[in-house]
Design an enzyme around this catalytic site. Structure first.
Site, PDB file in Angstrom:
ATOM      1  N   ARG A  88     -25.143  44.158 -19.010  1.00  0.00           N
ATOM      2  CA  ARG A  88     -23.725  44.062 -19.335  1.00  0.00           C
ATOM      3  C   ARG A  88     -23.120  42.751 -18.849  1.00  0.00           C
ATOM      4  O   ARG A  88     -21.935  42.505 -19.042  1.00  0.00           O
ATOM      5  CB  ARG A  88     -23.011  45.191 -18.613  1.00  0.00           C
ATOM      6  CG  ARG A  88     -22.027  45.878 -19.494  1.00  0.00           C
ATOM      7  CD  ARG A  88     -22.249  47.310 -19.410  1.00  0.00           C
ATOM      8  NE  ARG A  88     -21.054  48.064 -19.545  1.00  0.00           N
ATOM      9  CZ  ARG A  88     -21.110  49.329 -19.911  1.00  0.00           C
ATOM     10  NH1 ARG A  88     -22.251  49.896 -20.180  1.00  0.00           N
ATOM     11  NH2 ARG A  88     -20.017  50.002 -20.005  1.00  0.00           N
ATOM     12  N   ARG A 127     -13.445  62.545 -27.062  1.00  0.00           N
ATOM     13  CA  ARG A 127     -14.820  62.871 -26.642  1.00  0.00           C
ATOM     14  C   ARG A 127     -14.803  63.955 -25.557  1.00  0.00           C
ATOM     15  O   ARG A 127     -13.947  63.972 -24.698  1.00  0.00           O
ATOM     16  CB  ARG A 127     -15.492  61.610 -26.089  1.00  0.00           C
ATOM     17  CG  ARG A 127     -16.867  61.881 -25.515  1.00  0.00           C
ATOM     18  CD  ARG A 127     -17.637  60.628 -25.256  1.00  0.00           C
ATOM     19  NE  ARG A 127     -16.991  59.734 -24.318  1.00  0.00           N
ATOM     20  CZ  ARG A 127     -17.501  58.546 -23.996  1.00  0.00           C
ATOM     21  NH1 ARG A 127     -18.617  58.128 -24.541  1.00  0.00           N
ATOM     22  NH2 ARG A 127     -16.880  57.778 -23.132  1.00  0.00           N
ATOM     23  N   ARG A 161     -14.661  62.836 -19.457  1.00  0.00           N
ATOM     24  CA  ARG A 161     -14.914  61.785 -18.470  1.00  0.00           C
ATOM     25  C   ARG A 161     -13.603  61.267 -17.875  1.00  0.00           C
ATOM     26  O   ARG A 161     -12.624  61.070 -18.590  1.00  0.00           O
ATOM     27  CB  ARG A 161     -15.678  60.622 -19.133  1.00  0.00           C
ATOM     28  CG  ARG A 161     -17.171  60.799 -19.034  1.00  0.00           C
ATOM     29  CD  ARG A 161     -17.939  59.832 -19.859  1.00  0.00           C
ATOM     30  NE  ARG A 161     -17.607  58.426 -19.684  1.00  0.00           N
ATOM     31  CZ  ARG A 161     -18.271  57.437 -20.274  1.00  0.00           C
ATOM     32  NH1 ARG A 161     -19.299  57.697 -21.061  1.00  0.00           N
ATOM     33  NH2 ARG A 161     -17.913  56.191 -20.085  1.00  0.00           N
ATOM     34  N   ARG A 172     -11.498  49.010 -19.815  1.00  0.00           N
ATOM     35  CA  ARG A 172     -12.924  48.904 -20.164  1.00  0.00           C
ATOM     36  C   ARG A 172     -13.118  47.924 -21.329  1.00  0.00           C
ATOM     37  O   ARG A 172     -14.074  47.150 -21.340  1.00  0.00           O
ATOM     38  CB  ARG A 172     -13.499  50.291 -20.510  1.00  0.00           C
ATOM     39  CG  ARG A 172     -13.664  51.168 -19.278  1.00  0.00           C
ATOM     40  CD  ARG A 172     -13.759  52.650 -19.610  1.00  0.00           C
ATOM     41  NE  ARG A 172     -14.822  52.981 -20.532  1.00  0.00           N
ATOM     42  CZ  ARG A 172     -14.876  54.128 -21.235  1.00  0.00           C
ATOM     43  NH1 ARG A 172     -13.913  55.034 -21.114  1.00  0.00           N
ATOM     44  NH2 ARG A 172     -15.874  54.352 -22.042  1.00  0.00           N
TER      45      ARG A 172
HETATM   46  P1  AP5 Z   1     -20.668  57.253 -27.685  1.00  0.00           P
HETATM   47  O1  AP5 Z   1     -21.974  57.300 -28.390  1.00  0.00           O
HETATM   48  O2  AP5 Z   1     -20.517  58.070 -26.444  1.00  0.00           O
HETATM   49  O3  AP5 Z   1     -20.240  55.720 -27.435  1.00  0.00           O
HETATM   50  P2  AP5 Z   1     -20.675  54.702 -26.297  1.00  0.00           P
HETATM   51  O4  AP5 Z   1     -20.689  53.352 -26.913  1.00  0.00           O
HETATM   52  O5  AP5 Z   1     -21.924  55.186 -25.634  1.00  0.00           O
HETATM   53  O6  AP5 Z   1     -19.406  54.861 -25.371  1.00  0.00           O
HETATM   54  P3  AP5 Z   1     -19.299  54.874 -23.791  1.00  0.00           P
HETATM   55  O7  AP5 Z   1     -17.892  55.236 -23.490  1.00  0.00           O
HETATM   56  O8  AP5 Z   1     -20.337  55.755 -23.164  1.00  0.00           O
HETATM   57  O9  AP5 Z   1     -19.589  53.385 -23.478  1.00  0.00           O
HETATM   58  P4  AP5 Z   1     -19.199  52.589 -22.228  1.00  0.00           P
HETATM   59  O10 AP5 Z   1     -20.007  51.375 -22.413  1.00  0.00           O
HETATM   60  O11 AP5 Z   1     -17.756  52.379 -22.025  1.00  0.00           O
HETATM   61  O12 AP5 Z   1     -19.595  53.607 -21.049  1.00  0.00           O
HETATM   62  P5  AP5 Z   1     -20.846  53.697 -20.068  1.00  0.00           P
HETATM   63  O13 AP5 Z   1     -21.092  55.129 -19.851  1.00  0.00           O
HETATM   64  O14 AP5 Z   1     -21.950  52.838 -20.517  1.00  0.00           O
HETATM   65  O15 AP5 Z   1     -19.533  57.651 -28.741  1.00  0.00           O
HETATM   66  C1  AP5 Z   1     -18.185  57.770 -28.338  1.00  0.00           C
HETATM   67  C2  AP5 Z   1     -17.515  58.912 -29.125  1.00  0.00           C
HETATM   68  O16 AP5 Z   1     -17.474  58.556 -30.505  1.00  0.00           O
HETATM   69  C3  AP5 Z   1     -18.295  60.238 -29.037  1.00  0.00           C
HETATM   70  O17 AP5 Z   1     -17.385  61.291 -29.015  1.00  0.00           O
HETATM   71  C4  AP5 Z   1     -19.136  60.262 -30.338  1.00  0.00           C
HETATM   72  O18 AP5 Z   1     -19.375  61.580 -30.794  1.00  0.00           O
HETATM   73  C5  AP5 Z   1     -18.239  59.478 -31.307  1.00  0.00           C
HETATM   74  N1  AP5 Z   1     -19.015  58.672 -32.243  1.00  0.00           N
HETATM   75  C6  AP5 Z   1     -20.168  57.985 -32.011  1.00  0.00           C
HETATM   76  N2  AP5 Z   1     -20.561  57.333 -33.130  1.00  0.00           N
HETATM   77  C7  AP5 Z   1     -19.631  57.609 -34.080  1.00  0.00           C
HETATM   78  C8  AP5 Z   1     -19.463  57.213 -35.443  1.00  0.00           C
HETATM   79  N3  AP5 Z   1     -20.363  56.406 -36.048  1.00  0.00           N
HETATM   80  N4  AP5 Z   1     -18.377  57.658 -36.116  1.00  0.00           N
HETATM   81  C9  AP5 Z   1     -17.465  58.482 -35.510  1.00  0.00           C
HETATM   82  N5  AP5 Z   1     -17.572  58.892 -34.217  1.00  0.00           N
HETATM   83  C10 AP5 Z   1     -18.635  58.455 -33.519  1.00  0.00           C
HETATM   84  O19 AP5 Z   1     -20.248  53.020 -18.755  1.00  0.00           O
HETATM   85  C11 AP5 Z   1     -19.196  53.645 -18.023  1.00  0.00           C
HETATM   86  C12 AP5 Z   1     -18.892  52.814 -16.785  1.00  0.00           C
HETATM   87  O20 AP5 Z   1     -20.052  52.734 -15.926  1.00  0.00           O
HETATM   88  C13 AP5 Z   1     -18.496  51.353 -17.038  1.00  0.00           C
HETATM   89  O21 AP5 Z   1     -17.122  51.219 -17.331  1.00  0.00           O
HETATM   90  C14 AP5 Z   1     -18.861  50.710 -15.697  1.00  0.00           C
HETATM   91  O22 AP5 Z   1     -17.921  50.991 -14.692  1.00  0.00           O
HETATM   92  C15 AP5 Z   1     -20.144  51.431 -15.326  1.00  0.00           C
HETATM   93  N6  AP5 Z   1     -21.349  50.749 -15.872  1.00  0.00           N
HETATM   94  C16 AP5 Z   1     -22.233  51.261 -16.778  1.00  0.00           C
HETATM   95  N7  AP5 Z   1     -23.218  50.379 -17.021  1.00  0.00           N
HETATM   96  C17 AP5 Z   1     -22.959  49.293 -16.268  1.00  0.00           C
HETATM   97  C18 AP5 Z   1     -23.611  48.039 -16.091  1.00  0.00           C
HETATM   98  N8  AP5 Z   1     -24.736  47.732 -16.769  1.00  0.00           N
HETATM   99  N9  AP5 Z   1     -23.057  47.131 -15.240  1.00  0.00           N
HETATM  100  C19 AP5 Z   1     -21.926  47.427 -14.551  1.00  0.00           C
HETATM  101  N10 AP5 Z   1     -21.260  48.607 -14.665  1.00  0.00           N
HETATM  102  C20 AP5 Z   1     -21.774  49.520 -15.504  1.00  0.00           C
END
Ligand code: AP5
Length: 218
Positions: A88, A127, A161, A172
């Site tokens: 990221r 979600r 969440r 975010r």
């Molecule tokens: P979903 O598939 O859950 O989308 P996503 O891109 O995975 O969304 P996230 O919110 O999980 O991404 P994020 O990057 O913000 O969070 P993460 O957990 O990585 O889909 C979302 C919704 O839309 C669902 O309800 C789904 O059903 C629907 N949907 C999906 N596809 C669709 C479509 N085509 N059409 C319609 N609806 C659809 O990170 C969270 C936190 O963790 C970060 O903010 C940070 O604090 C920390 N973190 C995580 N990784 C790191 C890292 N590498 N470095 C530093 N901090 C980190």
């Protein structure tokens, strides 16, 4: 094979990572899920990062890299990984290259899921997840088949969440623009970046990604 999913919050990284890992028999590493497990188990790391994650900021690179390294070591025999939400930052991407080099692997595909921000807020604020098995749903786009019952494990308990509140989602998005978007030119220069229109319905997005992976592999 190593596949990275890049895209803003809500672009469908988790949804597609699950489908692609099943289709190609790859292990998923989702840093978001791994960090949330640390938080719910109240480990030292979990306690340290809770406020950061719930404020919408990125967790420090050293912490994320420590977790990734541990999980790479645990899964050395795997066919390959789907990386959801990692790397990221440029530092994370550079460190990933070093880690992969050590095991004779490389990044094969970086899939960018493109969706305009206006759709993402709606996706994320609708979600919800099964409390027991973690299956992810959406009130509009992916409801449970039976109202109030998880399709996968039958549980009737669901959670939302803490970082899926509108004001946190906006932070975010800002973090994504500032720290993660620079990875797009970084991977483009390496020739392994593929862009997908992720506004389409999930099955269509999956088919496009699968066909890229299959075409390049054959
Ligand atoms: P979903 O598939 O859950 O989308 P996503 O891109 O995975 O969304 P996230 O919110 O999980 O991404 P994020 O990057 O913000 O969070 P993460 O957990 O990585 O889909 C979302 C919704 O839309 C669902 O309800 C789904 O059903 C629907 N949907 C999906 N596809 C669709 C479509 N085509 N059409 C319609 N609806 C659809 O990170 C969270 C936190 O963790 C970060 O903010 C940070 O604090 C920390 N973190 C995580 N990784 C790191 C890292 N590498 N470095 C530093 N901090 C980190």
């Amino acid at each position: 094979m190593i596949v990275i999913f890049l895209g803003p919050p809500g672009s469908g990284k988790g949804t597609q990572a699950a489908m692609i890992s099943k289709e190609f028999n790859l292990k998923i590493l989702s840093t978001g899920d791994l960090l949330r497990s640390e938080m719910s188990a109240q480990t030292d790391i979990g306690i340290k990062i809770k406020e950061v994650v719930n404020s919408g900021k990125l967790v420090a690179d050293e912490i994320v890299l420590e977790i990734i390294e541990k999980n790479f070591r645990k899964n050395v025999q795997t066919n390959g990984f789907v990386l959801d939400g990692f790397p990221r930052t440029i530092i994370q991407a550079q460190k990933l290259n070093v880690l992969l080099d050590h095991s004779g692997r490389k990044v094969d595909f970086v899939i960018e899921l493109n969706v305009d921000q206006e759709y993402l807020l709606e996706r994320l604020t609708n979600r919800f997840q099964c409390k027991k098995c973690g299956a992810s749903y959406n009130k509009i786009y992916k409801p449970t088949k039976t109202l109030g019952v998880c399709d996968v494990c039958g549980s009737k308990e669901f959670i939302v969440r803490d970082d899926d509140k509108a004001e946190v989602i906006k932070k975010r998005f800002k973090e994504y623009k500032k720290l993660t978007e620079p990875l797009l030119p970084y991977y483009n220069a390496q020739g392994n970046l593929y862009q997908i229109d992720a506004k389409q319905e999930p099955q269509r997005v999956f088919e496009e990604i699968s066909s890229i992976l299959k075409n390049v592999l054959t």
